[in-house]
Design a protein around this motif. Structure first.
Motif, PDB file in Angstrom:
ATOM      1  N   GLU A 134      -9.525 -11.751  30.146  1.00 38.53           N
ATOM      2  CA  GLU A 134      -9.341 -13.102  29.636  1.00 38.53           C
ATOM      3  C   GLU A 134      -9.428 -13.118  28.111  1.00 38.53           C
ATOM      4  OE1 GLU A 134     -12.143 -15.646  31.538  1.00 38.53           O
ATOM      5  OE2 GLU A 134     -11.360 -15.276  33.565  1.00 38.53           O
ATOM      6  N   PRO A 135      -8.401 -13.624  27.429  1.00 36.99           N
ATOM      7  CA  PRO A 135      -8.410 -13.643  25.964  1.00 36.99           C
ATOM      8  C   PRO A 135      -9.353 -14.722  25.419  1.00 36.99           C
ATOM      9  CG  PRO A 135      -6.453 -14.760  26.780  1.00 36.99           C
ATOM     10  CD  PRO A 135      -7.161 -14.205  27.985  1.00 36.99           C
ATOM     11  N   ARG A 136     -10.117 -14.355  24.417  1.00 35.48           N
ATOM     12  CA  ARG A 136     -10.936 -15.295  23.663  1.00 35.48           C
ATOM     13  C   ARG A 136     -10.573 -15.140  22.189  1.00 35.48           C
ATOM     14  NH1 ARG A 136     -11.304 -16.762  28.111  1.00 35.48           N
ATOM     15  NH2 ARG A 136     -13.186 -17.213  29.339  1.00 35.48           N
ATOM     16  N   THR A 137     -11.080 -16.016  21.348  1.00 35.05           N
ATOM     17  CA  THR A 137     -10.697 -15.987  19.943  1.00 35.05           C
ATOM     18  C   THR A 137     -11.015 -14.655  19.284  1.00 35.05           C
ATOM     19  OG1 THR A 137     -11.069 -18.365  19.803  1.00 35.05           O
ATOM     20  CG2 THR A 137     -10.926 -17.154  17.724  1.00 35.05           C
ATOM     21  N   GLU A 138     -12.193 -14.096  19.580  1.00 36.13           N
ATOM     22  CA  GLU A 138     -12.646 -12.891  18.885  1.00 36.13           C
ATOM     23  C   GLU A 138     -12.776 -11.667  19.779  1.00 36.13           C
ATOM     24  OE1 GLU A 138     -16.260 -13.933  16.964  1.00 36.13           O
ATOM     25  OE2 GLU A 138     -15.302 -15.268  15.512  1.00 36.13           O
ATOM     26  N   TYR A 139     -12.514 -11.805  21.070  1.00 38.09           N
ATOM     27  CA  TYR A 139     -12.680 -10.657  21.964  1.00 38.09           C
ATOM     28  C   TYR A 139     -11.899 -10.874  23.262  1.00 38.09           C
ATOM     29  CZ  TYR A 139     -16.176 -13.831  23.947  1.00 38.09           C
ATOM     30  OH  TYR A 139     -16.807 -14.926  24.475  1.00 38.09           O
ATOM     31  N   LEU A 140     -11.784  -9.792  24.024  1.00 36.81           N
ATOM     32  CA  LEU A 140     -11.182  -9.831  25.357  1.00 36.81           C
ATOM     33  C   LEU A 140     -12.320  -9.755  26.370  1.00 36.81           C
ATOM     34  CD1 LEU A 140      -8.440  -9.704  26.955  1.00 36.81           C
ATOM     35  CD2 LEU A 140      -8.778  -7.233  27.041  1.00 36.81           C
ATOM     36  N   LEU A 141     -12.437 -10.767  27.206  1.00 34.99           N
ATOM     37  CA  LEU A 141     -13.512 -10.822  28.195  1.00 34.99           C
ATOM     38  C   LEU A 141     -13.063 -10.104  29.465  1.00 34.99           C
ATOM     39  CD1 LEU A 141     -16.313 -11.950  28.911  1.00 34.99           C
ATOM     40  CD2 LEU A 141     -15.184 -14.048  29.687  1.00 34.99           C
ATOM     41  N   VAL A 142     -13.848  -9.119  29.894  1.00 38.44           N
ATOM     42  CA  VAL A 142     -13.553  -8.342  31.099  1.00 38.44           C
ATOM     43  C   VAL A 142     -14.480  -8.791  32.214  1.00 38.44           C
ATOM     44  CG1 VAL A 142     -13.380  -6.036  32.110  1.00 38.44           C
ATOM     45  CG2 VAL A 142     -12.864  -6.376  29.681  1.00 38.44           C
ATOM     46  N   LYS A 143     -13.903  -9.224  33.335  1.00 34.04           N
ATOM     47  CA  LYS A 143     -14.687  -9.660  34.490  1.00 34.04           C
ATOM     48  C   LYS A 143     -14.269  -8.873  35.724  1.00 34.04           C
ATOM     49  CE  LYS A 143     -15.181 -14.516  33.015  1.00 34.04           C
ATOM     50  NZ  LYS A 143     -14.876 -15.921  33.398  1.00 34.04           N
ATOM     51  N   PHE A 144     -15.224  -8.615  36.621  1.00 31.22           N
ATOM     52  CA  PHE A 144     -14.954  -7.968  37.904  1.00 31.22           C
ATOM     53  C   PHE A 144     -15.295  -8.947  39.021  1.00 31.22           C
ATOM     54  CE2 PHE A 144     -16.102  -3.452  36.197  1.00 31.22           C
ATOM     55  CZ  PHE A 144     -14.940  -3.459  35.441  1.00 31.22           C
ATOM     56  N   ALA A 148      -5.893   3.425  25.818  1.00 28.06           N
ATOM     57  CA  ALA A 148      -5.696   4.125  27.080  1.00 28.06           C
ATOM     58  C   ALA A 148      -7.024   4.566  27.676  1.00 28.06           C
ATOM     59  CB  ALA A 148      -4.786   5.333  26.868  1.00 28.06           C
ATOM     60  N   GLY A 149      -7.899   5.090  26.844  1.00 28.60           N
ATOM     61  CA  GLY A 149      -9.205   5.520  27.327  1.00 28.60           C
ATOM     62  C   GLY A 149     -10.047   4.352  27.808  1.00 28.60           C
ATOM     63  N   MET A 150      -9.978   3.212  27.109  1.00 32.59           N
ATOM     64  CA  MET A 150     -10.734   2.037  27.521  1.00 32.59           C
ATOM     65  C   MET A 150     -10.243   1.509  28.867  1.00 32.59           C
ATOM     66  SD  MET A 150     -13.150  -0.091  27.092  1.00 32.59           S
ATOM     67  CE  MET A 150     -13.721   0.126  25.400  1.00 32.59           C
ATOM     68  N   ILE A 151      -8.920   1.549  29.077  1.00 31.24           N
ATOM     69  CA  ILE A 151      -8.379   1.123  30.369  1.00 31.24           C
ATOM     70  C   ILE A 151      -8.909   2.019  31.481  1.00 31.24           C
ATOM     71  CG2 ILE A 151      -6.259   0.974  31.739  1.00 31.24           C
ATOM     72  CD1 ILE A 151      -4.832   0.178  29.101  1.00 31.24           C
ATOM     73  N   ASN A 152      -8.895   3.340  31.260  1.00 34.09           N
ATOM     74  CA  ASN A 152      -9.434   4.259  32.258  1.00 34.09           C
ATOM     75  C   ASN A 152     -10.893   3.960  32.551  1.00 34.09           C
ATOM     76  OD1 ASN A 152      -6.972   5.485  32.306  1.00 34.09           O
ATOM     77  ND2 ASN A 152      -7.674   7.487  31.610  1.00 34.09           N
ATOM     78  N   TYR A 153     -11.657   3.685  31.488  1.00 33.73           N
ATOM     79  CA  TYR A 153     -13.083   3.382  31.652  1.00 33.73           C
ATOM     80  C   TYR A 153     -13.274   2.103  32.475  1.00 33.73           C
ATOM     81  CZ  TYR A 153     -17.824   1.944  30.484  1.00 33.73           C
ATOM     82  OH  TYR A 153     -19.133   1.531  30.567  1.00 33.73           O
ATOM     83  N   ILE A 154     -12.517   1.055  32.168  1.00 32.13           N
ATOM     84  CA  ILE A 154     -12.627  -0.211  32.903  1.00 32.13           C
ATOM     85  C   ILE A 154     -12.255  -0.005  34.368  1.00 32.13           C
ATOM     86  CG2 ILE A 154     -11.604  -2.512  33.151  1.00 32.13           C
ATOM     87  CD1 ILE A 154     -11.361  -2.587  30.083  1.00 32.13           C
ATOM     88  N   LEU A 155     -11.174   0.751  34.613  1.00 30.95           N
ATOM     89  CA  LEU A 155     -10.745   0.983  35.993  1.00 30.95           C
ATOM     90  C   LEU A 155     -11.796   1.763  36.774  1.00 30.95           C
ATOM     91  CD1 LEU A 155      -6.980   1.869  35.452  1.00 30.95           C
ATOM     92  CD2 LEU A 155      -7.889  -0.192  36.527  1.00 30.95           C
ATOM     93  N   ARG A 156     -12.375   2.777  36.144  1.00 27.75           N
ATOM     94  CA  ARG A 156     -13.402   3.570  36.841  1.00 27.75           C
ATOM     95  C   ARG A 156     -14.623   2.717  37.164  1.00 27.75           C
ATOM     96  NH1 ARG A 156     -12.221   7.416  33.008  1.00 27.75           N
ATOM     97  NH2 ARG A 156     -14.242   7.123  31.997  1.00 27.75           N
ATOM     98  N   GLN A 157     -15.047   1.882  36.207  1.00 25.41           N
ATOM     99  CA  GLN A 157     -16.207   1.025  36.455  1.00 25.41           C
ATOM    100  C   GLN A 157     -15.921   0.043  37.590  1.00 25.41           C
ATOM    101  OE1 GLN A 157     -18.278   3.161  34.582  1.00 25.41           O
ATOM    102  NE2 GLN A 157     -19.418   1.246  34.761  1.00 25.41           N
ATOM    103  N   ALA A 158     -14.706  -0.488  37.629  1.00 22.56           N
ATOM    104  CA  ALA A 158     -14.337  -1.424  38.698  1.00 22.56           C
ATOM    105  C   ALA A 158     -14.340  -0.731  40.058  1.00 22.56           C
ATOM    106  CB  ALA A 158     -12.965  -2.021  38.409  1.00 22.56           C
ATOM    107  N   LEU A 159     -13.829   0.489  40.113  1.00 26.01           N
ATOM    108  CA  LEU A 159     -13.803   1.221  41.376  1.00 26.01           C
ATOM    109  C   LEU A 159     -15.206   1.632  41.815  1.00 26.01           C
ATOM    110  CD1 LEU A 159     -10.637   3.406  40.713  1.00 26.01           C
ATOM    111  CD2 LEU A 159     -10.825   1.489  42.302  1.00 26.01           C
ATOM    112  N   LEU A 160     -16.055   1.959  40.855  1.00 19.95           N
ATOM    113  CA  LEU A 160     -17.438   2.324  41.184  1.00 19.95           C
ATOM    114  C   LEU A 160     -18.188   1.179  41.846  1.00 19.95           C
ATOM    115  CD1 LEU A 160     -18.557   4.457  38.106  1.00 19.95           C
ATOM    116  CD2 LEU A 160     -18.584   5.192  40.496  1.00 19.95           C
ATOM    117  N   CYS A 161     -17.953  -0.040  41.363  1.00 24.05           N
ATOM    118  CA  CYS A 161     -18.673  -1.189  41.937  1.00 24.05           C
ATOM    119  C   CYS A 161     -17.856  -1.872  43.036  1.00 24.05           C
ATOM    120  CB  CYS A 161     -19.066  -2.186  40.849  1.00 24.05           C
ATOM    121  SG  CYS A 161     -17.707  -3.138  40.183  1.00 24.05           S
ATOM    122  N   ARG A 162     -16.773  -1.218  43.453  1.00 23.92           N
ATOM    123  CA  ARG A 162     -15.958  -1.683  44.572  1.00 23.92           C
ATOM    124  C   ARG A 162     -15.390  -3.083  44.314  1.00 23.92           C
ATOM    125  NH1 ARG A 162     -17.267   1.794  48.697  1.00 23.92           N
ATOM    126  NH2 ARG A 162     -16.514   0.437  50.342  1.00 23.92           N
ATOM    127  N   ALA A 163     -14.942  -3.308  43.098  1.00 16.55           N
ATOM    128  CA  ALA A 163     -14.360  -4.605  42.745  1.00 16.55           C
ATOM    129  C   ALA A 163     -13.004  -4.774  43.420  1.00 16.55           C
ATOM    130  CB  ALA A 163     -14.214  -4.722  41.230  1.00 16.55           C
TER     131      ALA A 163
END
Length: 380
Positions: free
Chosen positions: A58-68, A37-52
């Motif tokens: 995007e799922p990858r084998t070893e991680y979730l790739l976050v793109k704006f 939940a905290g990570m989602i809030n962090y991602i949303l705030r960062q996206a809003l800050l950069c006006r995304a």
């Protein structure tokens, strides 16, 4: 009405009614970013800050790739490793009232967030991939979508044409372009100009992206059977003067919109085409009779967004447009579609194309030739 609910981190905050969707306050501190939940809030705030405009997960084998997606450009933002990636996707599904157990079929959902005293609506789309579920969150802001017609970047010539179109009390105006080209902003600006005339204005939208005072807005809900076509049929009983259709998607909605325009209403609608002439072809290919289209179409506005030059950098975006007016000569050609196809060059001679408008804005130093080619292609 105000109720209380538990936020992602567990503290209480206000939940205001937004249709049937709760509003999540994301003014949390970064300290709880170790939870989903905290990570989602962090991602949303960062996206809003950069006006995304969009967040891609995007799922990858070893991680979730976050793109704006910022100013039309998709960029990698961060990688979330370990079990957190699935917890994040599951949490978003819960927030958006999606089926958390369904991972084999695409799903759509909605949620709203409150940040810095501003509400943002998010459209959620999930897509099953071989590697897992991909999720895209489209961010719909509540403030900047409203601009005056004069602020949309129209050239003096095109602005005069648009203002002439808005003075015609009946018929159809189409706004065209691909996804993310600013069609909705242009339609809202037109409505803002028209609502000052004391008309009964009704819109059909999916979703309602901006709440406008003095306008009757209908939220499409296909799950309950409220489709564009059903809504259009019902609108006639509401004595409308002006109707805005968020998007013409099929022959049924196209024919109803044209019938409304033909019977004395002003209809504004969007269509996914690459240019103004493409709108004519798309509707005829859907099955609309060219003579009916000729009888009610007033004009077509097509547009794209290019990145703007600002102190040597590319920052923000600027619209390039073409405005095609349908005069008597145009209508006569269109009523005989085969003749219309043969005489396209004569039609094209009547307006400044997207490419030409873009070149003029390059010459004015408002964007670059490289950016223009990236958006409209190498046809320059």
């Amino acid at each position: 009405m105000v109720r209380f609910f538990q936020t992602a981190s567990g503290r209480q905050a206000n939940e205001m009614e937004s249709g049937q969707h709760r509003i999540y306050d994301i003014e949390e501190q970064v300290e709880d970013a170790q939870t989903a939940a905290g990570m989602i809030n962090y991602i949303l705030r960062q996206a809003l800050l950069c006006r995304a405009s969009d967040i891609h997960l995007e799922p990858r084998t070893e991680y979730l790739l976050v793109k704006f997606r910022c100013d039309g450009q998709l960029r990698e933002e961060q990688r979330v490793k370990g079990v957190m990636q699935q917890l994040i996707l599951n949490r978003i599904k819960v927030m958006a009232e999606m089926d958390i157990t369904e991972k084999r079929l695409p799903q759509d959902g909605h949620l709203a967030v409150l940040w810095q005293n501003q509400k943002f609506d998010l459209r959620i789309s999930s897509l099953p991939l071989f590697q897992g579920e991909k999720m895209v969150l489209r961010i719909l802001g509540q403030q900047e979508i409203m601009l005056e017609i004069e602020q949309l970047g129209f050239s003096e010539e095109n602005l005069e044409k648009v203002q002439r179109l808005l003075q015609i009390p009946h018929g159809m105006i189409l706004v065209c372009g691909p996804t993310g080209s600013g069609k909705t902003t242009t339609l809202y600006s037109m409505l803002d100009s028209l609502r000052k005339k004391g008309s009964n204005i009704i819109t059909l939208e999916d979703p309602v992206e901006y709440e406008m005072q003095g306008i009757n807005q209908v939220q499409i809900n296909e799950k309950t059977g409220l489709t564009f076509a059903h809504g259009l049929r019902s609108i006639l009983r509401q004595d409308p003067d002006i109707i805005m259709v968020g998007e013409i998607r099929d022959l049924e909605s196209a024919e109803i919109a044209i019938r409304l325009a033909y019977t004395g209403h002003l209809v504004l609608a969007s269509l996914h085409t690459s240019n103004a002439l493409g709108a004519i072809k798309r509707l005829v290919e859907m099955g609309v009779a060219s003579h009916l289209l000729a009888s009610c179409l007033n004009g077509v506005v097509a547009q794209r967004l290019v990145r703007r030059c600002a102190e040597g950098n590319m920052q923000g975006r600027l619209a390039i447009q073409e405005v095609m007016l349908c005069d008597d000569t145009f209508r006569q050609l269109l009523s005989q579609y085969e003749v219309f196809l043969q005489r396209q060059q004569a039609v094209l001679a009547g307006f400044v194309s997207l490419v030409e408008d873009g070149k003029r804005k390059v010459e004015e130093g408002r964007t670059t030739m490289e950016e223009l080619i990236a958006v409209v292609g190498p046809q320059l």
